[in-house]
Design a protein around this motif. Structure first.
Motif, short mmCIF file in Angstrom:
data_model
loop_
_atom_site.label_atom_id
_atom_site.label_comp_id
_atom_site.label_asym_id
_atom_site.label_seq_id
_atom_site.Cartn_x
_atom_site.Cartn_y
_atom_site.Cartn_z
N PHE A 76 0.84 -1.20 0.00
CA PHE A 76 0.00 0.00 0.00
C PHE A 76 0.87 1.25 0.00
CE2 PHE A 76 -2.32 3.42 2.16
CZ PHE A 76 -3.41 3.53 1.32
N VAL A 77 1.94 1.22 0.79
CA VAL A 77 2.87 2.36 0.81
C VAL A 77 3.53 2.54 -0.56
CG1 VAL A 77 4.98 3.30 1.83
CG2 VAL A 77 3.29 2.16 3.29
N THR A 78 3.99 1.44 -1.16
CA THR A 78 4.63 1.54 -2.48
C THR A 78 3.61 1.99 -3.53
OG1 THR A 78 4.27 -0.84 -2.90
CG2 THR A 78 6.39 -0.18 -1.96
N ALA A 79 2.36 1.59 -3.36
CA ALA A 79 1.31 2.03 -4.30
C ALA A 79 1.11 3.54 -4.21
CB ALA A 79 0.00 1.32 -4.00
N MET A 80 1.15 4.09 -3.00
CA MET A 80 1.01 5.53 -2.84
C MET A 80 2.22 6.27 -3.41
SD MET A 80 -1.95 5.71 -1.64
CE MET A 80 -2.04 7.47 -1.36
N LEU A 81 3.39 5.67 -3.27
CA LEU A 81 4.60 6.28 -3.84
C LEU A 81 4.53 6.32 -5.36
CD1 LEU A 81 7.36 4.69 -1.56
CD2 LEU A 81 6.75 7.11 -1.67
N THR A 82 4.14 5.19 -5.98
CA THR A 82 4.05 5.18 -7.44
C THR A 82 2.91 6.07 -7.92
OG1 THR A 82 2.70 3.16 -7.32
CG2 THR A 82 5.06 2.89 -7.76
N GLY A 83 1.80 6.09 -7.16
CA GLY A 83 0.70 6.96 -7.54
C GLY A 83 1.11 8.42 -7.55
N GLY A 84 1.83 8.83 -6.50
CA GLY A 84 2.32 10.21 -6.46
C GLY A 84 3.32 10.49 -7.56
N ASN A 85 4.19 9.50 -7.82
CA ASN A 85 5.19 9.65 -8.88
C ASN A 85 4.51 9.80 -10.24
OD1 ASN A 85 7.18 8.32 -10.99
ND2 ASN A 85 8.44 8.95 -9.25
N TRP A 86 3.52 8.95 -10.51
CA TRP A 86 2.77 9.02 -11.78
C TRP A 86 2.10 10.38 -11.93
CZ3 TRP A 86 -0.37 3.78 -11.57
CH2 TRP A 86 0.53 2.72 -11.74
N LEU A 87 1.44 10.83 -10.85
CA LEU A 87 0.67 12.07 -10.92
C LEU A 87 1.57 13.25 -11.24
CD1 LEU A 87 -2.02 13.54 -10.58
CD2 LEU A 87 -1.54 13.72 -8.12
N VAL A 88 2.70 13.35 -10.54
CA VAL A 88 3.60 14.49 -10.76
C VAL A 88 4.25 14.40 -12.14
CG1 VAL A 88 5.75 15.57 -9.98
CG2 VAL A 88 4.01 14.89 -8.31
N PHE A 162 12.54 5.72 -2.97
CA PHE A 162 11.96 5.01 -1.83
C PHE A 162 11.13 3.82 -2.29
CE2 PHE A 162 12.98 8.81 0.69
CZ PHE A 162 13.45 8.20 1.84
N TYR A 163 10.50 3.94 -3.47
CA TYR A 163 9.76 2.80 -4.02
C TYR A 163 10.72 1.62 -4.25
CZ TYR A 163 7.15 -0.09 -7.32
OH TYR A 163 6.53 -1.15 -7.95
N GLY A 164 11.84 1.91 -4.88
CA GLY A 164 12.83 0.85 -5.13
C GLY A 164 13.38 0.28 -3.83
N LEU A 165 13.58 1.14 -2.84
CA LEU A 165 14.10 0.70 -1.54
C LEU A 165 13.14 -0.27 -0.88
CD1 LEU A 165 16.27 1.16 0.72
CD2 LEU A 165 14.74 2.93 1.61
N LEU A 166 11.83 0.05 -0.89
CA LEU A 166 10.85 -0.82 -0.26
C LEU A 166 10.64 -2.11 -1.06
CD1 LEU A 166 8.20 1.81 0.88
CD2 LEU A 166 9.73 0.48 2.34
N ARG A 167 10.57 -1.98 -2.38
CA ARG A 167 10.33 -3.18 -3.20
C ARG A 167 11.52 -4.14 -3.16
NH1 ARG A 167 6.10 -3.88 -6.74
NH2 ARG A 167 7.05 -5.94 -6.81
#
Length: 292
Positions: A76-88, A162-167
């Protein structure tokens, strides 16, 4: 070069080329608000990934992920990170800021090295320290010379880093993990589209050509990820490290020569410092990957 190695090079190259040319797609659907584009990206990614999981028979991995609460929380955290990344990133493309977006993805490999040192206890080799220091100097020069902090670049680099770090610590394969991530944010995406429809702001029925392109967002999300997974399994880390610069390089070329964004001497020098840092990092990575 073996056939397996050649297939890896082709797959990884295609992945980075697709990511590098993605701004052309987002420019084509720029009439749609960035938030709605990202919501469509989530919706169509879920459908496309579900089809892939059926074809690849990977549903057991998905069920296992949903049964693991700790894994689910991480995804869920990684999903929020990618979602924010996609949006920006989509916002940057549709608002003529592709150049700054490319800067973020140039910075990302060096930021990942720094995050590994801070959170995983990985030691920085001497030349890696030099590369990170030069990259920091490049960002500071950008702030001083241009007169503004490159928030878009830093946000993209930080969220993806941070996405890569968590994944890296997440025991799930790329496709299954991405499917779970997108399913977790699907209610948010659907809720946003329904709210936009209720407010009369949903982009629908205005331009059929643009609307016909929106389902491609799912394909553009999943296809390069699969290709990257194929390449990463078959190639040394140093080769993948070199190839990953294709994406921001193509972003950069599109921004300067196709979209004609502002690119003056101060911005050029900032990029040059980042490129020098990347060159040092890449050479050091290649030397470290050699068999002793």
């Amino acid at each position: 070069m073996t056939d397996d190695h050649r297939r890896g090079v082709v797959a990884a190259t295609l992945a980075f080329v697709i990511w590098g040319l993605a701004p052309l797609y987002f420019k084509a659907v720029a009439a749609v608000p960035a938030s709605q584009i990202v919501a469509h990206r989530v919706l169509w990614s879920v459908l496309f990934l579900a089809l892939l999981l059926v074809l690849r028979r990977q549903w057991p991995a998905v069920r296992a992920a949903f049964a693991d609460r700790r894994l689910l929380a991480t995804l869920f955290v990684t999903a929020m990170l990618t979602g924010g990344n996609w949006l920006v990133f989509v916002w940057a493309v549709t608002h003529d800021r592709v150049l700054e977006g490319s800067l973020g993805y140039f910075i990302n490999p060096l930021l990942s090295v720094l995050l590994g040192r801070l959170f995983l206890g990985e030691r920085l080799r001497p030349w890696q320290r030099v590369a990170v220091a030069i990259a920091v100097a490049g960002v500071l020069w950008r702030v001083i010379a241009v007169g503004q902090v490159p928030f878009i670049a830093l946000f993209l680099a930080l969220t993806f880093g941070f996405y890569g770090l968590l994944r890296k610590r997440t025991p799930v394969d790329a496709i299954s993990g991405l499917f779970v991530e997108t399913v977790l944010v699907l209610p948010i995406a659907l809720g946003w589209l329904l709210w936009q429809a209720h407010a009369g702001e949903l982009f629908w029925g205005r331009d059929r050509a643009v609307e016909a392109l929106l389902p491609l967002a799912g394909v553009l999300t999943a296809t390069p990820l699969m290709l990257f997974a194929v390449g990463a399994r078959r190639l040394p880390l140093a080769t993948v490290g070199f190839l990953q610069y294709l994406a921001p390089s193509l972003n950069f070329l599109l921004a300067v020569f196709v979209f004609h964004e502002t690119f003056d001497a101060p911005r050029l020098l900032g990029f040059v410092l980042i490129w020098i840092a990347l060159a040092i990092y890449s050479v050091d990575l290649a030397r470290a990957a050699r068999p002793r």
